[in-house]
Design a protein around this motif. Structure first.
Motif, PDB file in Angstrom:
ATOM      1  N   LEU A  70       0.827  -1.207   0.000  1.00 54.12           N
ATOM      2  CA  LEU A  70       0.000   0.000   0.000  1.00 54.12           C
ATOM      3  C   LEU A  70       0.863   1.260   0.000  1.00 54.12           C
ATOM      4  N   VAL A  71       1.972   1.226   0.743  1.00 55.36           N
ATOM      5  CA  VAL A  71       2.889   2.375   0.738  1.00 55.36           C
ATOM      6  C   VAL A  71       3.446   2.586  -0.662  1.00 55.36           C
ATOM      7  N   ALA A  72       3.870   1.502  -1.320  1.00 54.94           N
ATOM      8  CA  ALA A  72       4.416   1.600  -2.674  1.00 54.94           C
ATOM      9  C   ALA A  72       3.368   2.112  -3.652  1.00 54.94           C
ATOM     10  N   HIS A  73       2.134   1.677  -3.480  1.00 55.67           N
ATOM     11  CA  HIS A  73       1.045   2.151  -4.344  1.00 55.67           C
ATOM     12  C   HIS A  73       0.868   3.663  -4.182  1.00 55.67           C
ATOM     13  N   ALA A  74       0.892   4.141  -2.939  1.00 57.48           N
ATOM     14  CA  ALA A  74       0.701   5.571  -2.680  1.00 57.48           C
ATOM     15  C   ALA A  74       1.833   6.405  -3.267  1.00 57.48           C
ATOM     16  N   ALA A  75       3.036   5.820  -3.333  1.00 57.38           N
ATOM     17  CA  ALA A  75       4.216   6.560  -3.795  1.00 57.38           C
ATOM     18  C   ALA A  75       4.533   6.331  -5.270  1.00 57.38           C
ATOM     19  N   LYS A  76       3.614   5.758  -6.012  1.00 59.71           N
ATOM     20  CA  LYS A  76       3.894   5.442  -7.415  1.00 59.71           C
ATOM     21  C   LYS A  76       4.266   6.682  -8.225  1.00 59.71           C
ATOM     22  N   THR A  77       3.572   7.785  -7.996  1.00 61.58           N
ATOM     23  CA  THR A  77       3.787   8.969  -8.852  1.00 61.58           C
ATOM     24  C   THR A  77       4.218  10.206  -8.081  1.00 61.58           C
ATOM     25  N   ARG A  78       4.512  10.069  -6.787  1.00 71.46           N
ATOM     26  CA  ARG A  78       4.913  11.227  -5.995  1.00 71.46           C
ATOM     27  C   ARG A  78       5.679  10.769  -4.760  1.00 71.46           C
ATOM     28  N   HIS A  79       6.479  11.676  -4.219  1.00 71.98           N
ATOM     29  CA  HIS A  79       7.168  11.421  -2.966  1.00 71.98           C
ATOM     30  C   HIS A  79       6.165  11.577  -1.823  1.00 71.98           C
ATOM     31  N   LEU A  80       6.341  10.803  -0.773  1.00 70.20           N
ATOM     32  CA  LEU A  80       5.511  10.933   0.430  1.00 70.20           C
ATOM     33  C   LEU A  80       6.348  11.575   1.525  1.00 70.20           C
ATOM     34  N   CYS A  81       5.796  12.555   2.200  1.00 70.45           N
ATOM     35  CA  CYS A  81       6.559  13.236   3.248  1.00 70.45           C
ATOM     36  C   CYS A  81       6.467  12.472   4.557  1.00 70.45           C
ATOM     37  N   ALA A  82       7.444  12.703   5.417  1.00 66.28           N
ATOM     38  CA  ALA A  82       7.448  12.091   6.743  1.00 66.28           C
ATOM     39  C   ALA A  82       6.164  12.453   7.478  1.00 66.28           C
ATOM     40  N   GLY A  83       5.571  11.469   8.103  1.00 68.29           N
ATOM     41  CA  GLY A  83       4.303  11.686   8.792  1.00 68.29           C
ATOM     42  C   GLY A  83       3.095  11.293   7.980  1.00 68.29           C
ATOM     43  N   THR A  84       3.310  10.706   6.811  1.00 67.31           N
ATOM     44  CA  THR A  84       2.192  10.187   6.022  1.00 67.31           C
ATOM     45  C   THR A  84       1.610   8.956   6.725  1.00 67.31           C
ATOM     46  N   ILE A  85       0.294   8.930   6.875  1.00 68.84           N
ATOM     47  CA  ILE A  85      -0.405   7.798   7.487  1.00 68.84           C
ATOM     48  C   ILE A  85      -1.126   7.024   6.386  1.00 68.84           C
TER      49      ILE A  85
END
Length: 335
Positions: A242-257
Protein backbone atom coordinates in the motif's frame (compact mmCIF):
# COMPACT_ATOMS: atom_id res chain seq x y z
CA UNK A 1 9.27 1.72 21.45
CA UNK A 2 5.87 3.22 22.13
CA UNK A 3 5.01 6.88 21.63
CA UNK A 4 1.94 8.99 22.38
CA UNK A 5 0.80 12.61 22.21
CA UNK A 6 -0.85 14.17 25.22
CA UNK A 7 -3.46 16.80 24.47
CA UNK A 8 -1.59 20.10 24.24
CA UNK A 9 -2.32 22.65 21.53
CA UNK A 10 -2.81 21.54 17.94
CA UNK A 11 -0.03 18.98 17.73
CA UNK A 12 0.18 17.52 21.22
CA UNK A 13 3.10 16.89 23.56
CA UNK A 14 5.27 13.90 22.70
CA UNK A 15 5.74 11.31 25.45
CA UNK A 16 7.40 7.91 25.57
CA UNK A 17 5.14 5.16 26.95
CA UNK A 18 6.26 2.03 28.78
CA UNK A 19 5.86 -1.36 27.19
CA UNK A 20 2.97 -2.25 29.50
CA UNK A 21 1.26 1.14 28.91
CA UNK A 22 1.29 2.04 32.61
CA UNK A 23 3.90 4.79 32.67
CA UNK A 24 5.14 7.59 30.46
CA UNK A 25 7.98 10.08 30.38
CA UNK A 26 8.23 13.45 28.69
CA UNK A 27 10.14 13.49 25.41
CA UNK A 28 9.73 17.14 24.46
CA UNK A 29 13.42 17.90 25.07
CA UNK A 30 14.23 15.39 22.30
CA UNK A 31 11.33 16.32 20.00
CA UNK A 32 8.37 18.52 20.96
CA UNK A 33 5.88 16.62 18.80
CA UNK A 34 5.67 13.31 16.99
CA UNK A 35 5.77 15.12 13.64
CA UNK A 36 9.02 16.81 14.68
CA UNK A 37 10.45 13.41 15.57
CA UNK A 38 9.43 11.95 12.22
CA UNK A 39 10.99 14.88 10.36
CA UNK A 40 14.39 13.95 11.86
CA UNK A 41 13.74 10.26 12.55
CA UNK A 42 17.25 8.94 11.90
CA UNK A 43 18.68 11.40 14.43
CA UNK A 44 15.87 11.46 16.97
CA UNK A 45 14.68 7.83 17.16
CA UNK A 46 17.88 6.47 18.80
CA UNK A 47 17.50 9.07 21.57
CA UNK A 48 13.83 8.18 22.05
CA UNK A 49 14.65 4.46 22.05
CA UNK A 50 17.36 4.93 24.70
CA UNK A 51 14.93 6.72 27.02
CA UNK A 52 12.29 4.06 26.31
CA UNK A 53 14.67 1.37 27.59
CA UNK A 54 15.45 3.42 30.69
CA UNK A 55 11.73 3.86 31.37
CA UNK A 56 11.06 0.11 31.10
CA UNK A 57 14.03 -0.61 33.36
CA UNK A 58 12.76 1.82 36.01
CA UNK A 59 15.86 3.97 35.63
CA UNK A 60 14.05 7.18 34.74
CA UNK A 61 11.23 8.77 36.69
CA UNK A 62 7.97 8.65 34.80
CA UNK A 63 4.32 9.41 35.52
CA UNK A 64 1.10 7.42 35.25
CA UNK A 65 0.05 7.08 31.63
CA UNK A 66 -3.57 8.15 31.16
CA UNK A 67 -5.02 7.07 27.82
CA UNK A 68 -7.95 9.45 28.25
CA UNK A 69 -5.48 12.38 28.20
CA UNK A 70 -4.18 11.39 24.78
CA UNK A 71 -4.79 12.91 21.43
CA UNK A 72 -4.23 10.76 18.36
CA UNK A 73 -0.43 10.21 18.10
CA UNK A 74 -0.48 12.62 15.15
CA UNK A 75 -3.34 15.01 16.07
CA UNK A 76 -3.14 16.28 12.49
CA UNK A 77 -1.06 14.95 9.62
CA UNK A 78 0.22 16.14 6.29
CA UNK A 79 -1.40 13.17 4.61
CA UNK A 80 -3.89 10.38 5.40
CA UNK A 81 -4.33 7.74 2.69
CA UNK A 82 -6.67 4.82 3.27
CA UNK A 83 -6.44 1.67 1.19
CA UNK A 84 -8.66 -1.36 0.84
CA UNK A 85 -6.46 -4.35 1.55
CA UNK A 86 -9.35 -6.71 2.32
CA UNK A 87 -11.18 -7.56 -0.88
CA UNK A 88 -13.75 -9.59 1.06
CA UNK A 89 -15.17 -6.27 2.27
CA UNK A 90 -15.36 -4.93 -1.29
CA UNK A 91 -16.83 -8.19 -2.59
CA UNK A 92 -19.64 -8.09 -0.02
CA UNK A 93 -20.55 -4.48 -0.79
CA UNK A 94 -20.68 -5.23 -4.52
CA UNK A 95 -22.52 -8.53 -4.12
CA UNK A 96 -25.22 -6.85 -2.03
CA UNK A 97 -26.05 -4.61 -4.98
CA UNK A 98 -25.72 -7.36 -7.59
CA UNK A 99 -22.34 -6.27 -8.93
CA UNK A 100 -19.00 -8.04 -9.25
CA UNK A 101 -15.49 -6.88 -8.36
CA UNK A 102 -13.39 -5.86 -11.39
CA UNK A 103 -10.36 -8.12 -11.88
CA UNK A 104 -8.03 -5.11 -11.65
CA UNK A 105 -8.96 -4.67 -7.97
CA UNK A 106 -7.00 -7.83 -7.13
CA UNK A 107 -3.78 -6.41 -8.60
CA UNK A 108 -4.13 -2.67 -8.06
CA UNK A 109 -5.24 -1.49 -4.59
CA UNK A 110 -8.09 0.92 -4.00
CA UNK A 111 -7.02 4.04 -2.10
CA UNK A 112 -8.46 7.44 -1.27
CA UNK A 113 -7.06 10.58 0.33
CA UNK A 114 -8.91 11.44 3.54
CA UNK A 115 -9.09 14.58 5.62
CA UNK A 116 -6.16 14.78 8.02
CA UNK A 117 -6.45 18.22 9.57
CA UNK A 118 -8.74 17.34 12.50
CA UNK A 119 -8.26 13.83 13.84
CA UNK A 120 -10.05 13.19 17.12
CA UNK A 121 -8.47 11.60 20.17
CA UNK A 122 -8.80 7.89 20.95
CA UNK A 123 -11.35 8.62 23.72
CA UNK A 124 -13.06 11.61 22.09
CA UNK A 125 -16.67 11.63 20.95
CA UNK A 126 -17.76 11.09 17.36
CA UNK A 127 -19.83 14.18 16.61
CA UNK A 128 -22.60 14.01 14.03
CA UNK A 129 -25.47 16.34 13.27
CA UNK A 130 -27.90 13.56 12.37
CA UNK A 131 -28.31 9.82 12.80
CA UNK A 132 -29.60 9.79 9.21
CA UNK A 133 -26.00 10.19 8.04
CA UNK A 134 -25.50 6.45 8.65
CA UNK A 135 -22.76 6.64 11.30
CA UNK A 136 -20.38 3.68 11.18
CA UNK A 137 -17.07 2.59 12.67
CA UNK A 138 -14.28 1.03 10.60
CA UNK A 139 -11.54 -0.79 12.51
CA UNK A 140 -8.20 -0.88 10.68
CA UNK A 141 -4.47 -0.98 11.14
CA UNK A 142 -2.32 1.90 9.90
CA UNK A 143 1.34 2.75 9.41
CA UNK A 144 3.25 6.03 9.60
CA UNK A 145 6.13 6.54 7.19
CA UNK A 146 9.23 8.69 7.04
CA UNK A 147 10.08 10.38 3.72
CA UNK A 148 9.29 7.89 0.95
CA UNK A 149 10.78 8.30 -2.53
CA UNK A 150 8.55 8.20 -5.58
CA UNK A 151 8.45 4.83 -7.31
CA UNK A 152 9.61 2.87 -4.26
CA UNK A 153 9.25 -0.92 -4.50
CA UNK A 154 7.19 -2.83 -1.90
CA UNK A 155 10.38 -4.44 -0.60
CA UNK A 156 12.01 -1.05 -0.04
CA UNK A 157 8.75 0.49 1.20
CA UNK A 158 8.91 -1.73 4.28
CA UNK A 159 12.02 0.16 5.42
CA UNK A 160 10.05 3.41 5.46
CA UNK A 161 7.39 2.15 7.90
CA UNK A 162 8.39 3.69 11.22
CA UNK A 163 5.29 3.34 13.38
CA UNK A 164 2.12 1.25 13.50
CA UNK A 165 -1.28 2.27 14.93
CA UNK A 166 -4.93 1.29 14.96
CA UNK A 167 -7.68 3.56 13.66
CA UNK A 168 -11.42 4.01 13.86
CA UNK A 169 -12.06 5.39 10.37
CA UNK A 170 -15.48 6.92 10.97
CA UNK A 171 -17.74 6.75 7.91
CA UNK A 172 -21.11 8.35 7.23
CA UNK A 173 -22.64 5.67 5.04
CA UNK A 174 -25.79 7.58 4.22
CA UNK A 175 -23.78 10.30 2.49
CA UNK A 176 -21.41 8.05 0.53
CA UNK A 177 -23.63 7.10 -2.46
CA UNK A 178 -24.46 10.71 -3.29
CA UNK A 179 -20.83 11.80 -3.09
CA UNK A 180 -19.45 8.94 -5.15
CA UNK A 181 -22.15 9.47 -7.77
CA UNK A 182 -20.58 12.85 -8.52
CA UNK A 183 -17.44 11.05 -9.69
CA UNK A 184 -14.88 12.67 -7.39
CA UNK A 185 -14.64 11.02 -3.97
CA UNK A 186 -15.19 11.17 -0.21
CA UNK A 187 -15.35 14.50 1.59
CA UNK A 188 -18.52 14.95 3.66
CA UNK A 189 -19.03 11.21 4.10
CA UNK A 190 -15.74 10.69 5.95
CA UNK A 191 -15.79 12.22 9.44
CA UNK A 192 -12.69 12.78 11.59
CA UNK A 193 -10.83 9.55 12.45
CA UNK A 194 -9.61 8.42 15.87
CA UNK A 195 -6.25 6.64 16.16
CA UNK A 196 -5.00 4.42 18.98
CA UNK A 197 -3.48 6.17 22.02
CA UNK A 198 -0.05 4.72 21.22
CA UNK A 199 2.01 4.44 18.04
CA UNK A 200 4.45 1.51 18.13
CA UNK A 201 7.68 0.79 16.25
CA UNK A 202 7.60 -2.43 14.21
CA UNK A 203 10.47 -4.02 16.18
CA UNK A 204 8.33 -3.81 19.33
CA UNK A 205 5.57 -6.03 17.86
CA UNK A 206 6.51 -9.70 17.88
CA UNK A 207 3.67 -10.57 15.49
CA UNK A 208 4.79 -8.03 12.84
CA UNK A 209 6.22 -9.93 9.86
CA UNK A 210 7.27 -6.93 7.81
CA UNK A 211 3.91 -6.41 6.18
CA UNK A 212 1.11 -7.37 8.54
CA UNK A 213 0.30 -8.97 11.91
CA UNK A 214 -1.13 -12.40 12.62
CA UNK A 215 -3.38 -11.10 15.39
CA UNK A 216 -7.11 -10.40 15.78
CA UNK A 217 -8.38 -6.83 15.78
CA UNK A 218 -10.90 -6.66 18.63
CA UNK A 219 -14.03 -4.57 18.24
CA UNK A 220 -16.77 -4.21 20.83
CA UNK A 221 -20.01 -2.35 20.31
CA UNK A 222 -22.05 -1.06 23.26
CA UNK A 223 -20.07 -3.36 25.55
CA UNK A 224 -20.56 -6.56 23.55
CA UNK A 225 -18.02 -8.36 21.31
CA UNK A 226 -18.63 -7.35 17.71
CA UNK A 227 -15.51 -8.36 15.79
CA UNK A 228 -12.24 -10.27 16.11
CA UNK A 229 -11.13 -10.57 12.49
CA UNK A 230 -7.49 -11.58 12.02
CA UNK A 231 -5.41 -8.86 10.40
CA UNK A 232 -3.29 -11.25 8.31
CA UNK A 233 -6.10 -13.53 7.16
CA UNK A 234 -7.61 -12.64 3.76
CA UNK A 235 -5.34 -9.58 3.39
CA UNK A 236 -4.90 -9.09 -0.37
CA UNK A 237 -2.33 -6.28 -0.10
CA UNK A 238 0.09 -5.88 2.81
CA UNK A 239 1.16 -2.53 4.21
CA UNK A 240 4.41 -2.10 2.19
CA UNK A 241 2.41 -2.77 -0.98
CA UNK A 242 0.00 0.00 0.00
CA UNK A 243 2.89 2.37 0.74
CA UNK A 244 4.42 1.60 -2.67
CA UNK A 245 1.05 2.15 -4.34
CA UNK A 246 0.70 5.57 -2.68
CA UNK A 247 4.22 6.56 -3.79
CA UNK A 248 3.89 5.44 -7.41
CA UNK A 249 3.79 8.97 -8.85
CA UNK A 250 4.91 11.23 -6.00
CA UNK A 251 7.17 11.42 -2.97
CA UNK A 252 5.51 10.93 0.43
CA UNK A 253 6.56 13.24 3.25
CA UNK A 254 7.45 12.09 6.74
CA UNK A 255 4.30 11.69 8.79
CA UNK A 256 2.19 10.19 6.02
CA UNK A 257 -0.41 7.80 7.49
CA UNK A 258 -1.59 4.86 5.37
CA UNK A 259 -4.51 2.64 6.38
CA UNK A 260 -5.34 -0.95 5.56
CA UNK A 261 -9.04 -0.43 5.06
CA UNK A 262 -11.66 -2.33 7.07
CA UNK A 263 -10.22 -5.61 8.37
CA UNK A 264 -12.46 -8.35 7.01
CA UNK A 265 -12.35 -12.15 7.03
CA UNK A 266 -14.34 -14.70 5.10
CA UNK A 267 -16.03 -17.49 7.03
CA UNK A 268 -15.58 -21.02 5.71
CA UNK A 269 -15.17 -19.58 2.23
CA UNK A 270 -18.36 -17.54 2.35
CA UNK A 271 -19.86 -14.50 4.03
CA UNK A 272 -18.85 -13.72 7.61
CA UNK A 273 -20.68 -14.74 10.76
CA UNK A 274 -21.41 -13.03 14.05
CA UNK A 275 -19.17 -13.94 16.99
CA UNK A 276 -22.14 -15.42 18.86
CA UNK A 277 -22.79 -17.69 15.86
CA UNK A 278 -19.22 -19.03 15.84
CA UNK A 279 -17.68 -16.53 13.42
CA UNK A 280 -15.15 -13.73 13.87
CA UNK A 281 -17.71 -10.97 13.49
CA UNK A 282 -17.10 -7.66 11.74
CA UNK A 283 -15.01 -4.52 11.84
CA UNK A 284 -17.83 -2.25 10.65
CA UNK A 285 -21.61 -2.25 10.66
CA UNK A 286 -21.85 -1.92 6.90
CA UNK A 287 -20.44 -5.41 6.45
CA UNK A 288 -23.07 -7.15 8.55
CA UNK A 289 -25.73 -5.11 6.72
CA UNK A 290 -24.39 -6.30 3.36
CA UNK A 291 -24.59 -9.91 4.52
CA UNK A 292 -28.15 -9.36 5.75
CA UNK A 293 -29.05 -7.90 2.36
CA UNK A 294 -27.49 -10.86 0.52
CA UNK A 295 -29.15 -13.47 2.73
CA UNK A 296 -32.57 -11.90 3.41
CA UNK A 297 -32.99 -9.11 0.89
CA UNK A 298 -33.23 -6.53 3.70
CA UNK A 299 -30.92 -4.43 5.86
CA UNK A 300 -31.63 -5.30 9.50
CA UNK A 301 -28.87 -3.93 11.74
CA UNK A 302 -29.08 -0.13 12.14
CA UNK A 303 -26.08 2.15 11.95
CA UNK A 304 -24.80 3.85 15.10
CA UNK A 305 -27.11 6.06 17.10
CA UNK A 306 -26.43 8.84 19.58
CA UNK A 307 -25.09 7.30 22.77
CA UNK A 308 -23.66 4.20 21.09
CA UNK A 309 -20.04 3.33 21.92
CA UNK A 310 -17.40 1.47 19.92
CA UNK A 311 -14.15 0.07 21.31
CA UNK A 312 -11.14 -1.05 19.25
CA UNK A 313 -8.02 -2.75 20.61
CA UNK A 314 -5.36 -5.35 19.79
CA UNK A 315 -3.70 -7.70 22.26
CA UNK A 316 -0.43 -9.59 21.93
CA UNK A 317 -0.08 -13.35 22.31
CA UNK A 318 -0.11 -12.92 26.10
CA UNK A 319 -3.34 -10.93 26.03
CA UNK A 320 -1.69 -7.56 26.75
CA UNK A 321 -2.82 -4.45 24.89
CA UNK A 322 -0.27 -3.30 22.30
CA UNK A 323 -1.64 0.09 21.22
CA UNK A 324 -4.06 0.98 24.00
CA UNK A 325 -7.79 1.29 23.47
CA UNK A 326 -9.86 3.42 21.14
CA UNK A 327 -13.28 4.11 22.67
CA UNK A 328 -15.61 6.56 20.98
CA UNK A 329 -19.19 7.45 21.86
CA UNK A 330 -21.49 9.04 19.28
CA UNK A 331 -22.78 12.46 20.28
CA UNK A 332 -25.20 14.82 18.58
CA UNK A 333 -23.54 17.96 17.24
CA UNK A 334 -25.60 21.14 17.20
CA UNK A 335 -24.08 23.68 14.85
Amino acid sequence: MKLASLKDGRDGQLVIVSRDLTEAVDASDIAPTLQAALDEWDVVSPQLAARYELLNAGQVEGFEFDQTACDSPLPRAYQWLDGSAYLNHVELVRKARGATVPESFYDDPLMYQGGSDTFIGPRDAIEAASESYGIDMEAEITVITDDVPMGVSPADAEKHIKLIMLVNDVSLRGLIPGELAKGFGFVQSKASCAFSPVAVTPDEIEAWDGGTMDLPLLVDYNGKPFGKANVKTDMTFNMPQLVAHAAKTRHLCAGTIIGSGTVSNKFEGGEGKKIEDGGVGYSCIAEIRMIEKIQTGEFITPFMRFGDTVGIEMNDAEGKSIFGRIENVVEKYDA
